[in-house]
Design a protein around this motif. Structure first.
Motif, PDB file in Angstrom:
ATOM      1  N   PRO A  36      -6.834  14.205 -13.760  1.00 37.49           N
ATOM      2  CA  PRO A  36      -5.488  14.158 -14.350  1.00 37.49           C
ATOM      3  C   PRO A  36      -4.937  15.541 -14.687  1.00 37.49           C
ATOM      4  CG  PRO A  36      -6.877  12.507 -15.383  1.00 37.49           C
ATOM      5  CD  PRO A  36      -7.761  13.340 -14.511  1.00 37.49           C
ATOM      6  N   SER A  66      -3.096   9.813 -22.793  1.00 40.31           N
ATOM      7  CA  SER A  66      -2.423  11.103 -22.632  1.00 40.31           C
ATOM      8  C   SER A  66      -2.601  11.967 -23.873  1.00 40.31           C
ATOM      9  CB  SER A  66      -0.934  10.903 -22.367  1.00 40.31           C
ATOM     10  OG  SER A  66      -0.726  10.318 -21.120  1.00 40.31           O
ATOM     11  N   LEU A 116       0.088  16.448 -20.218  1.00 41.42           N
ATOM     12  CA  LEU A 116       0.037  15.020 -19.909  1.00 41.42           C
ATOM     13  C   LEU A 116       1.097  14.272 -20.716  1.00 41.42           C
ATOM     14  CD1 LEU A 116      -3.830  14.541 -19.915  1.00 41.42           C
ATOM     15  CD2 LEU A 116      -2.345  15.060 -17.983  1.00 41.42           C
TER      16      LEU A 116
END
Length: 134
Positions: A36, A66, A116
């Motif tokens: 990610p 996140s 994120l």
């Protein structure tokens, strides 16, 4: 004017910073667990190449994962990237001609700290989004 600023930015700062983010993204993608963050590095690299005319907005569908990922990113790499952007921003702001580029570096600090759960959109699209006042 945006195109001229982007071209000057590309020569003096953008290309080198984008290469740094691309290298970080490749390293994160090789280590599969950090995928990610690798994808976020690639998004930021595109933003760093052509920053004028784009902005960062928070995604409404970002969840707890996140947030946890951003905390880990902040400790491992985010603080160092933010310090680099702040240092470059101050250096650019020393000259009158460099002030727009210094401001652009300061604009990268939030996304370098917490990549994120954020999205890079054209400035016109961000102005059309609803704004909530708390």
């Amino acid at each position: 004017m945006k195109t001229l600023l982007n071209l000057i930015w590309l020569v003096f700062s953008g290309l080198w910073m984008a290469l740094g983010y691309l290298l970080a993204g490749v390293i994160c993608c090789i280590l599969v667990v950090t995928l990610p963050w690798g994808i976020a590095c690639f998004r930021i690299a595109g933003y760093v190449l052509w920053p004028f005319g784009n902005t960062v907005v928070r995604r409404g569908d970002a969840g707890t994962a996140s947030g946890v990922g951003n905390v880990i990113w902040f400790v491992v790499a985010g603080i160092w990237l933010a310090i680099g952007h702040i240092t470059a921003g101050i250096a650019f702001c020393v000259t009158i001609i460099g002030i727009p580029f210094g401001i652009a570096h300061f604009k990268f600090v939030p996304i370098s700290l917490t990549p994120l759960g954020r999205e890079i959109v054209p400035t016109e699209a961000a102005e059309a989004l609803p704004r909530y006042r708390w």
